[in-house]
Write an enzyme that holds these catalytic residues in place. Structure first.
Site, short mmCIF file in Angstrom:
data_model
loop_
_atom_site.label_atom_id
_atom_site.label_comp_id
_atom_site.label_asym_id
_atom_site.label_seq_id
_atom_site.Cartn_x
_atom_site.Cartn_y
_atom_site.Cartn_z
N TRP A 199 0.52 -1.47 -0.27
CA TRP A 199 0.29 -0.16 0.37
C TRP A 199 0.74 1.65 -0.36
O TRP A 199 0.84 2.25 -0.42
CB TRP A 199 -1.24 -0.26 0.67
CG TRP A 199 -1.57 1.72 1.09
CD1 TRP A 199 -2.94 1.59 0.24
CD2 TRP A 199 -2.00 2.94 1.45
NE1 TRP A 199 -3.61 2.19 0.11
CE2 TRP A 199 -3.17 2.49 1.04
CE3 TRP A 199 -0.91 3.14 2.29
CZ2 TRP A 199 -3.44 4.44 1.17
CZ3 TRP A 199 -1.18 4.87 3.06
CH2 TRP A 199 -2.62 5.12 2.61
N ASP A 200 1.85 1.22 1.08
CA ASP A 200 2.72 2.44 1.14
C ASP A 200 3.90 2.07 0.35
O ASP A 200 4.86 2.97 1.34
CB ASP A 200 2.74 3.25 1.55
CG ASP A 200 3.20 4.28 2.10
OD1 ASP A 200 3.18 5.10 1.67
OD2 ASP A 200 3.14 4.58 3.75
N LEU A 201 4.85 1.92 -1.18
CA LEU A 201 5.96 1.16 -1.25
C LEU A 201 6.50 2.01 -2.00
O LEU A 201 5.79 2.67 -3.79
CB LEU A 201 5.90 -0.01 -2.28
CG LEU A 201 7.05 -0.44 -2.00
CD1 LEU A 201 7.93 -0.74 -0.93
CD2 LEU A 201 7.61 -1.91 -2.79
#
Ligand SMILES: Nc1ncnc2c1ncn2[C@@H]1O[C@H](COP(=O)(O)OP(=O)(O)O)[C@@H](O)[C@H]1O
Ligand SMILES: [Mg+2]
Length: 306
Positions: A199-201
């Protein structure tokens, strides 16, 4: 000089919590030095350098009693904190920082210590993106375990919210744009996928390491289609991308590289990326914004012309 026993909370972290969570945030920050001290004691950790932080976490470099280097990561517990724990356990170190211990009461994590350099320090964008893509490919190859939020639910929630949110935008062209993003999600919502997503790479969440050259940190996992996981990478170091004058060119090049490396259907990946722009816009509108983020508009334009 030895590291002081009392934890100094960086001003930027205190400001970020006050802004995002108001009084709850301020109270949590005020209690943070005592929480850190109790965990340092309980886990027999020695501090080993100044604290680091992002927007959400205070990260203290520590050494365990057996000499292993680790970090203590403290964060106000939220729904994502439980998901992070599931993710760290399921990935079990493959492409991802290793979990060494955790405190269920506060949601604090004891993690393997990685290097201080992130992918943001790699100037060649193709090189940085190839590393990120290789890690993302491994992460999303894992089927999602029970207990994670699902993209199907998230998409349904967004589709519910979108008509009212569109009405809150001042510019009719932006209203049409937001409705277009919702249509793209509506077309895909029936097949939301079942992989474990990070989700937040983005570049700051990939750190240089020793047991592998690079490893991911800071997951907020959900179950879904890997196409929904591309936006943070596409948006990485956006100010630089704009300053170099080529948002469209850079976004398309990154999108090509990522979809190729992950073997994704380009149409679906573009649609789910519009879904991320929609998710961000819905949050902004909920916070009182009446306009779309220019970066989101530029990214949507780049994807349309790909
Ligand atoms: N395992 C780790 N080893 C070394 N540094 C870390 C580690 N985890 C986090 N950090 C540092 O702390 C910062 C914030 O941690 P992160 O988990 O990304 O939280 P946030 O949600 O605040 O971005 C990172 O950008 C990195 O500089
Ligand atoms: Mg981070």
């Amino acid at each position: 000089m030895s590291t002081p026993r009392t934890v100094e909370v960086p001003a930027s972290l205190a400001a970020s919590y006050a802004g995002a969570f108001g009084d709850t945030g301020t109270a949590w920050i005020a209690a943070l030095p005592a929480l850190a001290a109790s965990l340092l004691d309980r886990w027999e950790l020695r501090r080993d350098g100044p604290p680091g932080s992002g927007e959400a976490a205070l990260v203290l470099p520590v050494v365990r009693a057996d000499g292993t280097r680790a970090v203590l990561r403290l964060q106000l517990p939220r729904e994502e904190t439980a998901a992070a724990l599931i993710g760290l356990r399921t990935w079990n170190g493959a492409g991802m920082v290793r979990l060494l211990d955790h405190d269920p009461g506060s949601g604090t994590l004891l993690l393997e210590r990685l290097g201080s350099r992130s992918l943001a320090s790699v100037e060649d964008d193709d090189e940085a993106m190839r590393v990120l893509a290789g890690i993302l490919r491994r992460l999303v190859s894992v089927p999602a375990p029970e207990g994670l939020r699902s993209l199907g639910d998230i998409a349904a929630g967004m589709l519910d919210e979108a008509p009212r949110a569109a009405g809150a935008l001042a510019d009719p062209a932006e209203r049409r744009l937001l409705r277009g993003w919702a249509s793209a999600v509506a077309e895909l919502a029936g097949e939301p996928g079942d992989r474990m997503l990070h989700w937040d790479l983005h570049y700051d969440n990939v750190l240089a390491a020793e047991r592998e050259p690079w490893l991911a940190i800071d997951p907020e996992p959900l179950a879904g289609d890997p196409g929904f996981d591309l936006w943070p990478a596409l948006d990485s170091r956006w100010d630089d991308v704009v300053a170099k004058g080529g948002p469209s060119r850079v976004v398309r090049r990154r999108f090509d590289l990522l979809t190729e490396a992950l073997g994704l259907d380009r149409e679906r990946a573009a649609g789910w990326t519009l879904g991320r722009l929609l998710q961000n816009a819905l949050w902004d509108i909920e916070d009182g914004s009446a306009a779309l983020d220019p970066a989101a508009v530029a990214m949507a334009e780049a994807l349309r012309g790909r």
